[in-house]
Design a protein around this motif. Structure first.
Motif, PDB file in Angstrom:
ATOM      1  N   LEU A  66      35.734  33.516  78.280  1.00 18.41           N
ATOM      2  CA  LEU A  66      36.651  34.568  78.714  1.00 18.41           C
ATOM      3  C   LEU A  66      35.855  35.701  79.352  1.00 18.41           C
ATOM      4  N   ASN A  67      36.347  36.190  80.471  1.00  9.09           N
ATOM      5  CA  ASN A  67      35.654  37.267  81.184  1.00  9.09           C
ATOM      6  C   ASN A  67      35.959  38.615  80.528  1.00  9.09           C
ATOM      7  N   THR A  68      34.915  39.226  79.987  1.00  7.94           N
ATOM      8  CA  THR A  68      35.111  40.535  79.356  1.00  7.94           C
ATOM      9  C   THR A  68      34.675  41.665  80.296  1.00  7.94           C
ATOM     10  N   ASP A  69      34.196  41.286  81.494  1.00  7.01           N
ATOM     11  CA  ASP A  69      33.735  42.299  82.445  1.00  7.01           C
ATOM     12  C   ASP A  69      34.744  42.419  83.588  1.00  7.01           C
ATOM     13  N   GLU A  70      35.920  42.947  83.254  1.00  8.75           N
ATOM     14  CA  GLU A  70      36.984  43.013  84.260  1.00  8.75           C
ATOM     15  C   GLU A  70      36.679  44.007  85.367  1.00  8.75           C
TER      16      GLU A  70
END
Ligand SMILES: Nc1nc2c(ncn2[C@@H]2O[C@H](COP(=O)(O)OP(=O)(O)OP(=O)(O)O)[C@@H](O)[C@H]2O)c(=O)[nH]1
Ligand SMILES: [Mg+2]
Length: 177
Positions: free
Chosen positions: A34-38
């Motif tokens: 999951l991408n946590t660096d939006e």
């Protein structure tokens, strides 16, 4: 059967994982999380390790397709993944804020001292952007760099195949000279 390694690099969301899954003839080994660096990119998943796929060309050349993680916090992994590569595909997201800075960064990081063959694919050209496609050609001329550059859509197998075949064709030219 000849075996070669080709590495896909480029910024977050430029389409490295997509390109490998479009082209690979085997189920892709992927390391998506999951991408946590939006802030860096709005997409849901991002590569946190390595992508691996394979393609055979003309029943004679088997190519391992390796994808790097785009997030800058994984930059330390790039040289390791690129080790022993015949060629590097640099993917540039045309809709990114500063695609020329991306191009500069990835050339700087991946050209290396050995004779790696470099090809550039510009993705997301169909997405609205403040830039024209001509900026790349002009930048390369201004910086005295000569690399093949193509407009590609990483979702299209034939587009990705063109990048890989350009590397293989360059190798054949080098061998014949
Ligand atoms: N509209 C458009 N979408 C594209 C194009 N090329 C790729 N995509 C999409 O853009 C997204 C790219 O995502 P990924 O392939 O995960 O990007 P990545 O380069 O692997 O990113 P990281 O692993 O986070 O570094 C995917 O949803 C693709 O389907 C293109 O030329 N046009
Ligand atoms: Mg990826």
């Amino acid at each position: 059967m000849q075996r070669y390694k080709i590495v896909f690099c480029g910024g977050m969301g430029s389409g490295k994982s997509q390109a490998i899954s479009s082209l690979s003839e085997i189920p892709v080994f992927a390391t998506e999380a999951l991408n946590t660096d939006e802030e860096a990119h709005s997409k849901l998943h991002t590569t946190v390790g390595i992508d691996y796929g394979e393609i055979t060309i003309d029943d004679a050349v088997k190519i391992g397709l390796y994808g790097t993680p785009g997030q800058s916090r994984f930059q330390f992994m790039w040289p390791t993944i690129a080790q022993g590569a015949l060629g590097i595909v640099i993917l540039i997201d045309h809709s990114a804020e500063n695609p020329l800075a991306d191009l500069d960064l990835y050339l700087e990081s991946f050209v290396g001292k050995s004779e790696r063959i470099i090809v550039i694919g510009v993705t997301h050209v169909d997405v609205s952007s403040n830039h024209s496609f001509d900026i790349y050609r002009r930048w390369l001329i201004d910086n005295k760099k000569r690399y093949p550059i193509f407009s590609v859509d990483a979702r299209q197998k034939d587009d990705v195949l063109l990048l890989v075949e350009t590397i293989i064709a360059s190798l054949e030219v080098q061998v014949e000279v």
